[in-house]
Design a protein around this motif. Structure first.
Motif, PDB file in Angstrom:
ATOM      1  N   SER A  30      32.562  16.818  24.882  1.00  0.00           N
ATOM      2  CA  SER A  30      32.822  15.756  25.855  1.00  0.00           C
ATOM      3  C   SER A  30      32.307  14.392  25.412  1.00  0.00           C
ATOM      4  N   SER A  31      31.623  14.345  24.277  1.00  0.00           N
ATOM      5  CA  SER A  31      31.075  13.079  23.784  1.00  0.00           C
ATOM      6  C   SER A  31      31.936  12.425  22.714  1.00  0.00           C
ATOM      7  N   SER A  33      35.764  11.354  20.822  1.00  0.00           N
ATOM      8  CA  SER A  33      37.216  11.219  20.848  1.00  0.00           C
ATOM      9  C   SER A  33      37.815  12.293  19.953  1.00  0.00           C
ATOM     10  N   SER A  52      40.270   9.363  24.100  1.00  0.00           N
ATOM     11  CA  SER A  52      38.852   9.015  24.155  1.00  0.00           C
ATOM     12  C   SER A  52      38.038  10.179  24.716  1.00  0.00           C
ATOM     13  N   TYR A  53      36.721  10.062  24.604  1.00  0.00           N
ATOM     14  CA  TYR A  53      35.828  11.162  24.965  1.00  0.00           C
ATOM     15  C   TYR A  53      36.016  11.629  26.414  1.00  0.00           C
ATOM     16  N   ASP A  54      36.357  10.679  27.289  1.00  0.00           N
ATOM     17  CA  ASP A  54      36.491  11.006  28.717  1.00  0.00           C
ATOM     18  C   ASP A  54      37.947  11.096  29.157  1.00  0.00           C
ATOM     19  N   GLY A  56      40.018   8.733  29.203  1.00  0.00           N
ATOM     20  CA  GLY A  56      40.456   7.501  29.841  1.00  0.00           C
ATOM     21  C   GLY A  56      41.389   6.649  29.000  1.00  0.00           C
ATOM     22  N   ASN A  74      37.421  18.869  29.225  1.00  0.00           N
ATOM     23  CA  ASN A  74      36.043  18.896  28.732  1.00  0.00           C
ATOM     24  C   ASN A  74      35.257  20.081  29.276  1.00  0.00           C
ATOM     25  N   SER A 102      31.643   8.760  21.757  1.00  0.00           N
ATOM     26  CA  SER A 102      31.777   7.837  22.895  1.00  0.00           C
ATOM     27  C   SER A 102      32.460   6.537  22.502  1.00  0.00           C
TER      28      SER A 102
END
Lengths: 125, 107
Positions: A30-31, A33, A52-54, A56, A74, A102
């Protein structure tokens, strides 16, 4: 150790759909990309998409924009590539690869240190 | 899109000799340049990142240099395991791009 394992490839007719998966382990999924990169038989490497990691931010190569969708879960440490309206020129080995930690999906740190072994997609009638 | 151009396409080198590979970007990518090694049937392996930093486990005979638009990968004394295809990649822009590759073959 870091592991990326792709699945979901196969033979599909032009115009059909396929979803690829990439199971990640050995790092904080989850951290980071994540990227999809492909390689047509006997050809060079072609970047396909990044998330991206999240989740978004997502970016796509022009050759797949509007047809492919990158996503991630994630909670399941899994990356996906939904491929619609497949064409014969999409035939390739598809690799997932880890990006940077991140922040932005490009710039310092956003090289691809870890790659999966790939899953082969063949689009043919 | 930043176009990455590698030369030569094929480099024939004898074991123990030096190999020099070039990569040119169509616009500046600062030092956001990586080199990958790929052998038949395998995934690419990171060799150099940040234009000049060796990745973990990469022997010291590999070195990278350059910034902006001109980059070089040098292999000081080719070993049998170094014969492969090498790709440069820029990650300065959200649209990552690779060069076409240089095949290093045994002379």
């Amino acid at each position: 150790q870091v592991q990326l394992v792709e699945s979901g490839g196969g033979v599909v007719q032009p115009g059909r759909s396929l979803r690829l998966s990439c199971a990640a382990s050995g790092f904080s999924f989850s951290s980071y990309s994540m990227h999809w990169i492909r390689q047509a038989p006997g050809k060079g490497l072609e970047w396909v998409a990044v998330i991206s990691y999240d989740g978004g931010n997502k970016y796509y190569a022009d050759t797949v924009k509007g047809r492919f969708t990158i996503s991630r879960d994630n909670s399941q440490n899994t990356l996906y590539l939904q491929m619609n309206s497949l064409r014969e020129e999409d035939t390739a080995m598809y690799f997932c690869a880890r990006g940077g930690v991140s922040g932005e999906t490009y710039g310092p740190g956003n090289y691809n240190k870890y790659w999966g072994q790939g899953t082969l997609v063949t689009v043919s009638s | 899109e930043i176009v990455m151009t590698q030369s030569p396409a094929t480099l024939s080198v004898s074991p123990g000799e030096r190999a020099t590979l070039s990569c040119r970007a169509s616009q500046s990518v600062s030092s956001n340049l990586a080199w990958y090694q790929q052998k038949p049937g395998q995934a690419p392996r990171l060799v150099i990142y940040g234009a000049s930093t060796r990745a973990t486990g990469i022997p010291a005979r590999f070195s990278g240099s350059g910034s902006g638009t001109e980059f070089t990968l040098s292999i000081s004394s080719l070993q049998s395991e170094d014969f492969a295809i090498y790709y440069c990649q820029q990650y300065n822009n959200w649209l990552l791009t690779f060069g076409g590759g240089t095949k290093v073959e045994i002379k």
